[in-house]
Design a protein around this motif. Structure first.
Motif, PDB file in Angstrom:
ATOM      1  N   UNK A  41      -3.935 -15.293   6.911  1.00 25.20           N
ATOM      2  CA  UNK A  41      -3.837 -14.638   5.616  1.00 25.20           C
ATOM      3  C   UNK A  41      -5.088 -13.814   5.342  1.00 25.20           C
ATOM      4  N   UNK A  42      -4.888 -12.660   4.726  1.00 23.80           N
ATOM      5  CA  UNK A  42      -5.992 -11.816   4.279  1.00 23.80           C
ATOM      6  C   UNK A  42      -6.210 -12.107   2.801  1.00 23.80           C
ATOM      7  N   UNK A  43      -7.419 -12.436   2.439  1.00 25.61           N
ATOM      8  CA  UNK A  43      -7.717 -12.774   1.051  1.00 25.61           C
ATOM      9  C   UNK A  43      -8.203 -11.547   0.295  1.00 25.61           C
ATOM     10  N   UNK A  44      -7.978 -11.548  -1.005  1.00 27.56           N
ATOM     11  CA  UNK A  44      -8.507 -10.511  -1.894  1.00 27.56           C
ATOM     12  C   UNK A  44      -9.313 -11.203  -2.983  1.00 27.56           C
ATOM     13  N   UNK A  45     -10.463 -10.672  -3.270  1.00 32.57           N
ATOM     14  CA  UNK A  45     -11.325 -11.289  -4.277  1.00 32.57           C
ATOM     15  C   UNK A  45     -10.606 -11.353  -5.619  1.00 32.57           C
ATOM     16  N   UNK A  46     -10.492 -12.547  -6.155  1.00 33.09           N
ATOM     17  CA  UNK A  46      -9.814 -12.718  -7.430  1.00 33.09           C
ATOM     18  C   UNK A  46      -8.301 -12.753  -7.319  1.00 33.09           C
ATOM     19  N   UNK A  47      -7.782 -12.648  -6.109  1.00 32.46           N
ATOM     20  CA  UNK A  47      -6.328 -12.615  -5.920  1.00 32.46           C
ATOM     21  C   UNK A  47      -5.832 -11.192  -5.773  1.00 32.46           C
ATOM     22  N   UNK A  48      -4.685 -11.058  -5.143  1.00 31.68           N
ATOM     23  CA  UNK A  48      -4.150  -9.727  -4.870  1.00 31.68           C
ATOM     24  C   UNK A  48      -3.583  -9.062  -6.126  1.00 31.68           C
ATOM     25  N   UNK A  49      -3.846  -7.795  -6.242  1.00 32.16           N
ATOM     26  CA  UNK A  49      -3.172  -6.918  -7.200  1.00 32.16           C
ATOM     27  C   UNK A  49      -2.487  -5.828  -6.393  1.00 32.16           C
ATOM     28  N   UNK A  50      -1.590  -5.102  -7.025  1.00 31.76           N
ATOM     29  CA  UNK A  50      -0.958  -3.997  -6.301  1.00 31.76           C
ATOM     30  C   UNK A  50      -1.980  -2.917  -5.963  1.00 31.76           C
ATOM     31  N   UNK A  51      -2.929  -2.698  -6.850  1.00 33.95           N
ATOM     32  CA  UNK A  51      -3.971  -1.706  -6.578  1.00 33.95           C
ATOM     33  C   UNK A  51      -4.837  -2.146  -5.396  1.00 33.95           C
ATOM     34  N   UNK A  52      -5.148  -3.437  -5.317  1.00 33.67           N
ATOM     35  CA  UNK A  52      -5.941  -3.934  -4.194  1.00 33.67           C
ATOM     36  C   UNK A  52      -5.178  -3.805  -2.891  1.00 33.67           C
ATOM     37  N   UNK A  53      -3.876  -4.063  -2.934  1.00 32.25           N
ATOM     38  CA  UNK A  53      -3.051  -3.901  -1.734  1.00 32.25           C
ATOM     39  C   UNK A  53      -3.000  -2.440  -1.305  1.00 32.25           C
ATOM     40  N   UNK A  54      -2.907  -1.533  -2.270  1.00 30.09           N
ATOM     41  CA  UNK A  54      -2.933  -0.103  -1.968  1.00 30.09           C
ATOM     42  C   UNK A  54      -4.248   0.270  -1.303  1.00 30.09           C
ATOM     43  N   UNK A  55      -5.346  -0.228  -1.823  1.00 30.31           N
ATOM     44  CA  UNK A  55      -6.659   0.076  -1.238  1.00 30.31           C
ATOM     45  C   UNK A  55      -6.772  -0.483   0.174  1.00 30.31           C
ATOM     46  N   UNK A  56      -6.252  -1.686   0.394  1.00 32.39           N
ATOM     47  CA  UNK A  56      -6.301  -2.283   1.738  1.00 32.39           C
ATOM     48  C   UNK A  56      -5.510  -1.434   2.726  1.00 32.39           C
ATOM     49  N   UNK A  57      -4.336  -0.997   2.316  1.00 32.59           N
ATOM     50  CA  UNK A  57      -3.514  -0.164   3.183  1.00 32.59           C
ATOM     51  C   UNK A  57      -4.189   1.173   3.478  1.00 32.59           C
ATOM     52  N   UNK A  58      -4.807   1.744   2.478  1.00 34.34           N
ATOM     53  CA  UNK A  58      -5.357   3.090   2.615  1.00 34.34           C
ATOM     54  C   UNK A  58      -6.696   3.125   3.340  1.00 34.34           C
ATOM     55  N   UNK A  59      -7.500   2.053   3.204  1.00 37.75           N
ATOM     56  CA  UNK A  59      -8.869   2.181   3.702  1.00 37.75           C
ATOM     57  C   UNK A  59      -9.437   0.971   4.426  1.00 37.75           C
TER      58      UNK A  59
END
Length: 291
Positions: A41-59
């Motif tokens: 699993x890939x973690x996101x600080x504070x939990x995933x948001x759609x914006x965070x997922x977009x940023x992960x995909x883009x960069x």
């Protein structure tokens, strides 16, 4: 179309969510490389948001990643010759639909899609909460061609025009379209874009297809414990997973589907299903793994 075994270096799956709110417990991201090591699993600080997922995909996502998004990237078109028959502003293709969803929902926070659902010209085509079934919504709702094909494979697809019930996928699909629109020109989305010779690419996934490939019988596709997940992973040639802090459908679906993508990404037949015409590719898209 021949696909080299090393065409992709990583395989990722994202279980998506259309829920309201800044952070989405329903979003889970898993990734793996070649070999037998289980996806993590890939973690996101504070939990995933759609914006965070977009940023992960883009960069942030590793180069040359095949990433599957568990959402419908378009709406039914072929059966009626339009997404919203009778509406003069109905988009002509999927990318125009993504652009429209993002424009109508420009003021919706957290890449939500509530404004699109409540739009006067669009709501009549939807089934919404509170018993609000649009005058153009009939039966179980319209299906895309790929969803009809899913049914022929023994699956049970749900119309993206249905926004009610535990199995509904409409909200996830609409919020996902906002993300896909914002990725335009940065990350190809198959089959709306042809698969490039190199680099990362997005495909639509249906996690139940991965579950069936792992030998999980109909009605038992949800894995909520370590043993069930490891049995399914083993069926796909994967080593056991690293223990999770919490076992839920989102995490286990993402892990199993990433492992499944690793086993299927090289299959030329899945990139050229017989029923996928150029018209369907531009309007409705296709679910990877549906033949």
């Amino acid at each position: 179309m021949a696909i080299a075994p090393d065409r992709f270096s990583h395989f990722a799956a994202i279980d998506w969510s259309g829920a309201v709110g800044a952070r989405q417990p329903g979003i889970a991201v898993a990734i793996c490389t070649h070999g037998a090591e289980a996806p993590t699993l890939v973690a996101a600080e504070g939990g995933w948001s759609r914006a965070a997922a977009l940023d992960w995909l883009a960069s942030t996502m590793p180069p040359d990643t095949l990433v599957g998004l568990d959402l419908g990237p378009s709406l039914p078109f072929v059966d009626r010759g339009a997404f919203f028959p009778g509406w003069s502003d109905s988009p002509a293709d999927a990318r125009a639909l993504w652009r429209l969803v993002d424009a109508i929902c420009a003021d919706d926070p957290h890449l939500g899609a509530s404004s699109f659902v409540d739009h006067d010209a669009i709501a009549p085509h939807l089934r919404r909460h509170g018993g609000r079934k649009g005058v153009f919504f009939e039966g179980r709702g319209r299906l895309r061609v790929t969803e009809e094909a899913q049914g022929l494979q023994g699956l049970n697809p749900t119309s993206a025009l249905n926004l009610v019930g535990a199995a509904q996928v409409g909200k996830s699909s609409l919020t996902g379209m906002r993300v896909l629109h914002r990725l335009a020109g940065r990350l190809p989305v198959w089959p709306f874009d042809p698969l490039p010779a190199s680099g990362s690419a997005i495909v639509e996934i249906y996690t139940t297809i991965a579950a069936r490939a792992a030998g999980i019988r109909k009605g038992l596709s949800k894995m909520r414990d370590a043993e069930s997940l490891d049995r399914a992973l083993a069926a796909l040639g994967s080593a056991p997973h690293r223990p999770l802090a919490r076992y839920d459908d989102h995490a286990t679906d993402a892990i199993l589907t990433a492992a499944w993508l690793r086993t299927t990404a090289h299959r030329a037949d899945l990139w050229a299903p017989p029923a996928l015409t150029p018209h369907i590719a531009q309007t409705e898209g296709w679910t990877f793994g549906v033949s």
